[in-house]
Design a protein around this motif. Structure first.
Motif, PDB file in Angstrom:
ATOM      1  N   ARG A  84       8.969 -59.939  51.900  1.00  0.00           N
ATOM      2  CA  ARG A  84       8.657 -59.570  53.276  1.00  0.00           C
ATOM      3  C   ARG A  84       9.520 -58.355  53.639  1.00  0.00           C
ATOM      4  NH1 ARG A  84      12.320 -60.989  56.887  1.00  0.00           N
ATOM      5  NH2 ARG A  84      13.830 -62.597  56.422  1.00  0.00           N
ATOM      6  N   HIS A  85       8.996 -57.540  54.559  1.00  0.00           N
ATOM      7  CA  HIS A  85       9.683 -56.310  54.928  1.00  0.00           C
ATOM      8  C   HIS A  85      11.054 -56.619  55.522  1.00  0.00           C
ATOM      9  CE1 HIS A  85      10.207 -52.152  55.717  1.00  0.00           C
ATOM     10  NE2 HIS A  85      10.217 -52.281  57.032  1.00  0.00           N
ATOM     11  N   ARG A  86      12.040 -55.903  55.036  1.00  0.00           N
ATOM     12  CA  ARG A  86      13.438 -56.048  55.449  1.00  0.00           C
ATOM     13  C   ARG A  86      14.038 -57.384  55.047  1.00  0.00           C
ATOM     14  NH1 ARG A  86      15.225 -51.712  58.975  1.00  0.00           N
ATOM     15  NH2 ARG A  86      13.389 -50.442  59.089  1.00  0.00           N
ATOM     16  N   GLY A  87      13.458 -58.018  54.063  1.00  0.00           N
ATOM     17  CA  GLY A  87      14.011 -59.258  53.530  1.00  0.00           C
ATOM     18  C   GLY A  87      14.921 -58.928  52.362  1.00  0.00           C
ATOM     19  N   LEU A  88      14.748 -59.643  51.282  1.00  0.00           N
ATOM     20  CA  LEU A  88      15.566 -59.448  50.084  1.00  0.00           C
ATOM     21  C   LEU A  88      15.493 -58.014  49.572  1.00  0.00           C
ATOM     22  CD1 LEU A  88      17.337 -60.771  47.897  1.00  0.00           C
ATOM     23  CD2 LEU A  88      15.235 -61.279  46.651  1.00  0.00           C
ATOM     24  N   SER A  89      14.351 -57.374  49.732  1.00  0.00           N
ATOM     25  CA  SER A  89      14.186 -56.002  49.237  1.00  0.00           C
ATOM     26  C   SER A  89      15.067 -55.004  49.981  1.00  0.00           C
ATOM     27  CB  SER A  89      12.723 -55.571  49.357  1.00  0.00           C
ATOM     28  OG  SER A  89      12.344 -55.554  50.713  1.00  0.00           O
ATOM     29  N   HIS A  90      15.586 -55.383  51.135  1.00  0.00           N
ATOM     30  CA  HIS A  90      16.453 -54.496  51.908  1.00  0.00           C
ATOM     31  C   HIS A  90      17.916 -54.952  51.883  1.00  0.00           C
ATOM     32  CE1 HIS A  90      12.972 -52.364  53.327  1.00  0.00           C
ATOM     33  NE2 HIS A  90      13.708 -51.583  54.082  1.00  0.00           N
ATOM     34  N   THR A  91      18.309 -55.621  50.809  1.00  0.00           N
ATOM     35  CA  THR A  91      19.718 -55.955  50.633  1.00  0.00           C
ATOM     36  C   THR A  91      20.340 -54.912  49.726  1.00  0.00           C
ATOM     37  OG1 THR A  91      19.229 -57.443  48.789  1.00  0.00           O
ATOM     38  CG2 THR A  91      19.369 -58.433  50.997  1.00  0.00           C
ATOM     39  N   TRP A  92      21.642 -54.788  49.800  1.00  0.00           N
ATOM     40  CA  TRP A  92      22.326 -53.668  49.140  1.00  0.00           C
ATOM     41  C   TRP A  92      22.419 -53.799  47.623  1.00  0.00           C
ATOM     42  CZ3 TRP A  92      25.475 -49.516  51.373  1.00  0.00           C
ATOM     43  CH2 TRP A  92      25.100 -49.261  52.683  1.00  0.00           C
ATOM     44  N   LEU A  93      22.592 -54.978  47.100  1.00  0.00           N
ATOM     45  CA  LEU A  93      22.713 -55.130  45.646  1.00  0.00           C
ATOM     46  C   LEU A  93      21.434 -55.670  45.015  1.00  0.00           C
ATOM     47  CD1 LEU A  93      26.365 -56.457  45.316  1.00  0.00           C
ATOM     48  CD2 LEU A  93      25.526 -54.141  44.944  1.00  0.00           C
ATOM     49  N   LEU A  94      20.901 -56.737  45.590  1.00  0.00           N
ATOM     50  CA  LEU A  94      19.719 -57.354  44.989  1.00  0.00           C
ATOM     51  C   LEU A  94      18.432 -56.590  45.271  1.00  0.00           C
ATOM     52  CD1 LEU A  94      20.390 -61.156  45.528  1.00  0.00           C
ATOM     53  CD2 LEU A  94      20.659 -59.795  43.459  1.00  0.00           C
TER      54      LEU A  94
END
Length: 172
Positions: A84-94
């Motif tokens: 989902r937008h701004r979920g896990l895909s928007h974390t700094w490392l993962l």
């Protein structure tokens, strides 16, 4: 939130300033960067900026990064459905790692399918061993481009941790 075009301009401006700074520091003898290391960093940075943007989690719609994949852009639609937008895909490392892992899975499926259909197909091979002199600049450029995108979006480095804490609080 900045548009895709603004994200790209921010990254290009930051790359220009960083390159000028590294060039000055290298000329002063305080740092040693080979042309090959600079090329690998640049490659990672521009792939992260233009092809593997954090906004690929919106790949069900019109996203510049998906469009740049041309006919292969459809490969990113499942990623957009998974993240989902701004979920896990928007974390700094993962977040950046999810896009690399997704790309590796797609490449593995394509290679497996090719091997199944055409067992003798000649495929390109990765050089062995893969040198840290190549991997470190590539990943540094890639991650820096991702982090600039997240900073422009106002995503703090503890974004994933804050989100996990909220979900734990909801359940307890």
């Amino acid at each position: 939130m900045p548009s895709g075009r603004v994200h790209n301009l921010i990254n290009i401006a930051a790359y220009s300033v960083l390159s000028a700074g590294v060039l000055l520091v290298t000329r002063e003898g305080h740092l040693s960067v080979t042309p090959l290391q600079a090329l690998h960093f640049s490659l990672g940075f521009f792939v992260g900026t233009f092809l593997l943007s954090p906004d690929l989690d919106l790949a069900e719609g019109r996203v510049d990064s998906k469009r740049r994949w041309g006919l292969l852009g459809f490969l990113w639609v499942p990623y957009g459905m998974l993240c989902r937008h701004r979920g896990l895909s928007h974390t700094w490392l993962l977040g950046p790692l999810t896009r690399l892992a997704y790309l590796a899975v797609i490449a593995g499926l394509i290679v497996g399918l090719l091997r199944f259909v055409w067992p003798d197909v000649p495929l390109p091979r990765l050089p062995q061993p893969i040198s840290l002199k190549v991997v470190v600049p590539l990943l540094t450029g890639y991650y820096l481009s991702q982090w600039l995108h997240l900073i422009a979006d106002g995503v703090r480095p503890d974004h994933g941790l804050r989100q996990a804490r909220r979900e734990v609080r909801k359940r307890c």
